[in-house]
Design an enzyme around this catalytic site. Structure first.
Site, PDB file in Angstrom:
ATOM      1  CB  ALA A  85      85.221  10.818 -26.408  1.00 33.56           C
ATOM      2  CG  ASP A 142      80.150  11.398 -13.515  1.00 35.59           C
ATOM      3  OD1 ASP A 142      78.935  11.517 -13.761  1.00 35.59           O
ATOM      4  OD2 ASP A 142      80.707  10.292 -13.324  1.00 35.59           O
ATOM      5  CD  GLU A 182      74.479  -1.421 -12.056  1.00 43.38           C
ATOM      6  OE1 GLU A 182      75.446  -0.852 -12.600  1.00 43.38           O
ATOM      7  OE2 GLU A 182      73.338  -1.421 -12.538  1.00 43.38           O
TER       8      GLU A 182
HETATM    9  P1  FAD Z   1      82.495   9.489 -18.720  1.00 47.99           P
HETATM   10  O1  FAD Z   1      81.453   8.743 -19.451  1.00 47.99           O
HETATM   11  O2  FAD Z   1      83.158   8.821 -17.579  1.00 47.99           O
HETATM   12  O3  FAD Z   1      83.604   9.934 -19.790  1.00 47.99           O
HETATM   13  C1  FAD Z   1      84.716  10.716 -19.470  1.00 47.99           C
HETATM   14  C2  FAD Z   1      85.671  10.648 -20.649  1.00 47.99           C
HETATM   15  O4  FAD Z   1      86.733  11.572 -20.439  1.00 47.99           O
HETATM   16  C3  FAD Z   1      86.332   9.273 -20.817  1.00 47.99           C
HETATM   17  O5  FAD Z   1      86.336   8.910 -22.175  1.00 47.99           O
HETATM   18  C4  FAD Z   1      87.774   9.483 -20.318  1.00 47.99           C
HETATM   19  O6  FAD Z   1      88.709   8.641 -20.939  1.00 47.99           O
HETATM   20  C5  FAD Z   1      87.992  10.939 -20.715  1.00 47.99           C
HETATM   21  N1  FAD Z   1      89.009  11.604 -19.910  1.00 47.99           N
HETATM   22  C6  FAD Z   1      89.112  11.657 -18.575  1.00 47.99           C
HETATM   23  N2  FAD Z   1      90.148  12.400 -18.199  1.00 47.99           N
HETATM   24  C7  FAD Z   1      90.747  12.847 -19.335  1.00 47.99           C
HETATM   25  C8  FAD Z   1      91.849  13.687 -19.609  1.00 47.99           C
HETATM   26  N3  FAD Z   1      92.573  14.232 -18.626  1.00 47.99           N
HETATM   27  N4  FAD Z   1      92.149  13.939 -20.896  1.00 47.99           N
HETATM   28  C9  FAD Z   1      91.427  13.410 -21.923  1.00 47.99           C
HETATM   29  N5  FAD Z   1      90.364  12.628 -21.715  1.00 47.99           N
HETATM   30  C10 FAD Z   1      90.011  12.346 -20.442  1.00 47.99           C
HETATM   31  N6  FAD Z   1      74.698   5.968 -14.875  1.00 47.99           N
HETATM   32  C11 FAD Z   1      73.469   5.745 -15.380  1.00 47.99           C
HETATM   33  O7  FAD Z   1      72.777   6.696 -15.774  1.00 47.99           O
HETATM   34  N7  FAD Z   1      72.965   4.482 -15.501  1.00 47.99           N
HETATM   35  C12 FAD Z   1      73.673   3.387 -15.144  1.00 47.99           C
HETATM   36  O8  FAD Z   1      73.202   2.266 -15.280  1.00 47.99           O
HETATM   37  C13 FAD Z   1      74.982   3.584 -14.623  1.00 47.99           C
HETATM   38  N8  FAD Z   1      75.739   2.519 -14.289  1.00 47.99           N
HETATM   39  C14 FAD Z   1      77.029   2.725 -13.855  1.00 47.99           C
HETATM   40  C15 FAD Z   1      77.812   1.596 -13.569  1.00 47.99           C
HETATM   41  C16 FAD Z   1      79.100   1.765 -13.131  1.00 47.99           C
HETATM   42  C17 FAD Z   1      79.932   0.541 -12.834  1.00 47.99           C
HETATM   43  C18 FAD Z   1      79.643   3.068 -12.951  1.00 47.99           C
HETATM   44  C19 FAD Z   1      81.066   3.242 -12.471  1.00 47.99           C
HETATM   45  C20 FAD Z   1      78.868   4.174 -13.220  1.00 47.99           C
HETATM   46  C21 FAD Z   1      77.557   4.024 -13.675  1.00 47.99           C
HETATM   47  N9  FAD Z   1      76.739   5.117 -13.988  1.00 47.99           N
HETATM   48  C22 FAD Z   1      75.470   4.924 -14.486  1.00 47.99           C
HETATM   49  C23 FAD Z   1      77.261   6.481 -13.872  1.00 47.99           C
HETATM   50  C24 FAD Z   1      77.767   6.939 -15.245  1.00 47.99           C
HETATM   51  O9  FAD Z   1      78.610   5.980 -15.811  1.00 47.99           O
HETATM   52  C25 FAD Z   1      78.490   8.282 -15.186  1.00 47.99           C
HETATM   53  O10 FAD Z   1      77.676   9.211 -14.531  1.00 47.99           O
HETATM   54  C26 FAD Z   1      78.803   8.742 -16.602  1.00 47.99           C
HETATM   55  O11 FAD Z   1      79.753   7.889 -17.202  1.00 47.99           O
HETATM   56  C27 FAD Z   1      79.303  10.184 -16.628  1.00 47.99           C
HETATM   57  O12 FAD Z   1      79.475  10.565 -17.960  1.00 47.99           O
HETATM   58  P2  FAD Z   1      80.581  11.638 -18.344  1.00 47.99           P
HETATM   59  O13 FAD Z   1      80.366  11.961 -19.781  1.00 47.99           O
HETATM   60  O14 FAD Z   1      80.614  12.742 -17.363  1.00 47.99           O
HETATM   61  O15 FAD Z   1      81.966  10.875 -18.166  1.00 47.99           O
HETATM   62  P1  NAD Z   2      77.356   6.486  -4.511  1.00 54.16           P
HETATM   63  O1  NAD Z   2      77.797   7.771  -3.968  1.00 54.16           O
HETATM   64  O2  NAD Z   2      76.027   6.389  -5.136  1.00 54.16           O
HETATM   65  O3  NAD Z   2      77.438   5.367  -3.393  1.00 54.16           O
HETATM   66  C1  NAD Z   2      78.575   5.231  -2.584  1.00 54.16           C
HETATM   67  C2  NAD Z   2      78.218   4.482  -1.298  1.00 54.16           C
HETATM   68  O4  NAD Z   2      79.403   4.339  -0.536  1.00 54.16           O
HETATM   69  C3  NAD Z   2      77.217   5.241  -0.450  1.00 54.16           C
HETATM   70  O5  NAD Z   2      76.161   4.370  -0.122  1.00 54.16           O
HETATM   71  C4  NAD Z   2      78.038   5.669   0.761  1.00 54.16           C
HETATM   72  O6  NAD Z   2      77.278   5.678   1.966  1.00 54.16           O
HETATM   73  C5  NAD Z   2      79.106   4.588   0.821  1.00 54.16           C
HETATM   74  N1  NAD Z   2      80.337   5.006   1.526  1.00 54.16           N
HETATM   75  C6  NAD Z   2      80.942   6.219   1.491  1.00 54.16           C
HETATM   76  N2  NAD Z   2      82.049   6.208   2.273  1.00 54.16           N
HETATM   77  C7  NAD Z   2      82.150   4.969   2.784  1.00 54.16           C
HETATM   78  C8  NAD Z   2      83.085   4.320   3.644  1.00 54.16           C
HETATM   79  N3  NAD Z   2      84.162   4.971   4.148  1.00 54.16           N
HETATM   80  N4  NAD Z   2      82.892   3.034   3.960  1.00 54.16           N
HETATM   81  C9  NAD Z   2      81.827   2.351   3.467  1.00 54.16           C
HETATM   82  N5  NAD Z   2      80.899   2.900   2.657  1.00 54.16           N
HETATM   83  C10 NAD Z   2      81.064   4.194   2.316  1.00 54.16           C
HETATM   84  O7  NAD Z   2      78.507   6.059  -5.546  1.00 54.16           O
HETATM   85  P2  NAD Z   2      78.515   4.969  -6.696  1.00 54.16           P
HETATM   86  O8  NAD Z   2      77.752   3.764  -6.312  1.00 54.16           O
HETATM   87  O9  NAD Z   2      79.936   4.833  -7.075  1.00 54.16           O
HETATM   88  O10 NAD Z   2      77.744   5.693  -7.868  1.00 54.16           O
HETATM   89  C11 NAD Z   2      78.294   6.862  -8.470  1.00 54.16           C
HETATM   90  C12 NAD Z   2      77.246   7.504  -9.349  1.00 54.16           C
HETATM   91  O11 NAD Z   2      76.966   6.652 -10.450  1.00 54.16           O
HETATM   92  C13 NAD Z   2      75.935   7.721  -8.624  1.00 54.16           C
HETATM   93  O12 NAD Z   2      75.381   8.927  -9.026  1.00 54.16           O
HETATM   94  C14 NAD Z   2      75.070   6.577  -9.091  1.00 54.16           C
HETATM   95  O13 NAD Z   2      73.689   6.920  -9.121  1.00 54.16           O
HETATM   96  C15 NAD Z   2      75.596   6.330 -10.492  1.00 54.16           C
HETATM   97  N6  NAD Z   2      75.417   4.911 -10.835  1.00 54.16           N
HETATM   98  C16 NAD Z   2      74.216   4.549 -11.341  1.00 54.16           C
HETATM   99  C17 NAD Z   2      73.991   3.226 -11.651  1.00 54.16           C
HETATM  100  C18 NAD Z   2      72.640   2.808 -12.194  1.00 54.16           C
HETATM  101  O14 NAD Z   2      71.818   3.667 -12.462  1.00 54.16           O
HETATM  102  N7  NAD Z   2      72.407   1.540 -12.403  1.00 54.16           N
HETATM  103  C19 NAD Z   2      75.001   2.285 -11.443  1.00 54.16           C
HETATM  104  C20 NAD Z   2      76.215   2.695 -10.914  1.00 54.16           C
HETATM  105  C21 NAD Z   2      76.414   4.027 -10.611  1.00 54.16           C
END
Ligand code: FAD
Ligand code: NAD
Length: 408
Positions: free
Chosen positions: A14, A304, A173
């Site tokens: 979810a 993802d 971030e």
């Molecule tokens: P998620 O939103 O991660 O949801 C997965 C769900 O599955 C969760 O509720 C979890 O509890 C549940 N789950 C997992 N395993 C199990 C299991 N075995 N059984 C039951 N339930 C389970 N993307 C953007 O587009 N814009 C952004 O600004 C952005 N910022 C980000 C900032 C951070 C810090 C991070 C870490 C990521 C960011 N991302 C951003 C990436 C984005 O958050 C992910 O791509 C997104 O959450 C993926 O959505 P999802 O539905 O695949 O999984």
């Molecule tokens: P990422 O894959 O985008 O970045 C990971 C970084 O770690 C890369 O720059 C890579 O070169 C580096 N790296 C890999 N191995 C390393 C090592 N051994 N030592 C040092 N550096 C190393 O991963 P993320 O930042 O976790 O983002 C995950 C996903 O979530 C991406 O698709 C991203 O676009 C998305 N995301 C989006 C936002 C946003 O839109 N604001 C914010 C957070 C995450």
């Protein structure tokens, strides 16, 4: 009289993709058309995209989550709180920790996991920004280091050394929030700001590889001004209880002592994917254009754990919430079509609305509808994006309850 069994649609996860699928399905399908079951580990949804704030302690973790039952229509959707252990696609069954559930159509939306590339010690000694539990633990750990610093007769400056592995969007971030939080922590725990050391280690030749160079340079200078030291073209090779070993290429790794190591260097698909025998690349399944799994016409994978190729550059799209939500909308339409015995399914095409990367409460960088933005304007856009995600799933009431409404 023959009563036909309603098809059973099971959505696992979810997060953004799973909830979007669910709320769209509950609108599209009548109660008599299908049985809808949503399964999630917790009874709450968390905004993964806000976890860097909960991790740094600039936003309480309760603000990043809400009760799933508040957004699903309980007259149409059965919610099961349980953990998926495996999917038996041959028998069309989801195995849970406490039960098992059969399906006619399955949507796998279990999100991703940190990719550690097998690097020694990371799983044991580094913190992740993955879910509410990990974020809460990271925030508490940093605070503990500050709280303990003045308790010790012989001061251990390593407690105040924080390393962030990866300068992708997550790493940057988090650094934005952390650098805003550190002055507060210094004041709260009587710690000299000059003693705090924040290092970001990035293996690629640049911060935010692939992003607009002008915006990257803005982000780097803002974070450097707030005290971050960037080690570019340098990879983390090992994590230990005392810190990390890093190095450029094949050169002999050297140690950076740190009381806190944060691993933010990428994601892979959920382990359940490989465990269940799906053909995958780093846990992500290359789905068909209609988002079904090749060879399994009743299984959709989104978010993802899915892999969709950007045909323009012949490389996978980076996994984002934006894609997961758009996929959820298409899957809901496609399952509705299948339930209604329509042959034509919609193909998924990503409509990129842009990217905004936060650098803390009042600062950000981004490209929105093709235009570059920085500073408070970009931070404003980030809040709009965050609120939009809430609105898409829970409408105005969820925005009013959980939204970021402090625009100025
Ligand atoms: P998620 O939103 O991660 O949801 C997965 C769900 O599955 C969760 O509720 C979890 O509890 C549940 N789950 C997992 N395993 C199990 C299991 N075995 N059984 C039951 N339930 C389970 N993307 C953007 O587009 N814009 C952004 O600004 C952005 N910022 C980000 C900032 C951070 C810090 C991070 C870490 C990521 C960011 N991302 C951003 C990436 C984005 O958050 C992910 O791509 C997104 O959450 C993926 O959505 P999802 O539905 O695949 O999984
Ligand atoms: P990422 O894959 O985008 O970045 C990971 C970084 O770690 C890369 O720059 C890579 O070169 C580096 N790296 C890999 N191995 C390393 C090592 N051994 N030592 C040092 N550096 C190393 O991963 P993320 O930042 O976790 O983002 C995950 C996903 O979530 C991406 O698709 C991203 O676009 C998305 N995301 C989006 C936002 C946003 O839109 N604001 C914010 C957070 C995450």
């Amino acid at each position: 009289m023959i009563t036909l069994r309603k098809p059973k649609i099971v959505i696992v996860g979810a997060g953004y993709g799973g909830l979007m699928t669910t709320v769209r399905l509950q609108k599209l399908l009548g109660v008599n058309e299908a049985e809808i079951v949503l399964i999630n580990k917790n009874d709450y949804h968390y905004e993964t995209t806000w976890l860097h704030e909960a991790s740094a302690g600039t936003l309480h973790h309760d603000k990043v989550r809400y009760d799933i039952r508040n957004v699903v229509d309980r007259s149409k959707v059965e919610f099961i709180q349980d953990t998926v252990v495996e999917i038996n696609k041959e028998e069309k069954k989801v195995i849970l920790e406490n039960d098992q559930v059969n399906y006619d159509y399955l949507v796998i939306a279990l999100g991703g996991e940190p990719e550690t590339f097998g690097i020694k010690g990371l799983k044991e000694y580094a913190f992740g920004i993955t879910n509410v539990n990990s974020s809460r633990q990271l925030r508490e750990h940093i605070e503990y280091q500050f709280a303990t610093y003045n308790m010790e007769e012989e001061k251990n400056d390593n407690r105040l050394s924080i390393v962030v592995g990866g300068a992708g969007f997550t790493g940057i971030e988090f650094l934005g929030e952390l650098t805003n939080r550190i002055p507060e922590l210094c004041q709260e725990y009587d710690v000299d700001f000059q003693k705090v050391k924040i290092t970001c280690v990035e293996a690629a030749p640049t911060v935010l590889p692939g992003f607009d160079p002008e915006l990257v340079s803005y982000a780097v200078s803002q974070l450097e001004r707030r005290g971050v030291e960037f080690l570019i073209g340098t990879a983390i090779k090992e994590a230990t209880p005392e810190g990390i070993f890093v190095g450029k290429g094949d050169e002999e790794p050297y140690e950076i002592k740190a009381g806190t190591v944060v691993w933010a260097a990428g994601v892979r698909g959920n382990a359940i994917i490989e465990k269940s025998g799906f053909e995958a690349m780093r846990g992500r399944v290359k789905v068909q254009p209609d988002l079904r799994v090749p060879g399994f016409d009743d299984v959709f994978i989104i978010g993802d754990s899915s892999l969709v190729i950007n045909e323009e550059i012949n490389r996978p799209y980076p996994p984002t919430a934006q894609i997961a939500m758009q996929q959820g909308e298409v899957v809901a339409k496609n399952i509705t079509a299948l339930v209604r015995n329509k042959a034509e399914l919609e193909n998924f095409t990503f409509d990129n609305k842009g990217t905004v990367c936060s650098l803390g409460e009042d600062d950000a960088i981004g490209v929105v509808f093709g235009k570059k933005v920085t500073g408070s304007k970009a931070a404003f856009m980030k809040k709009v994006v965050d609120n939009r995600a809430l609105y898409m799933i829970g409408g105005t009431s969820l925005v009013l309850k959980k939204g970021k409404l402090n625009f100025f």
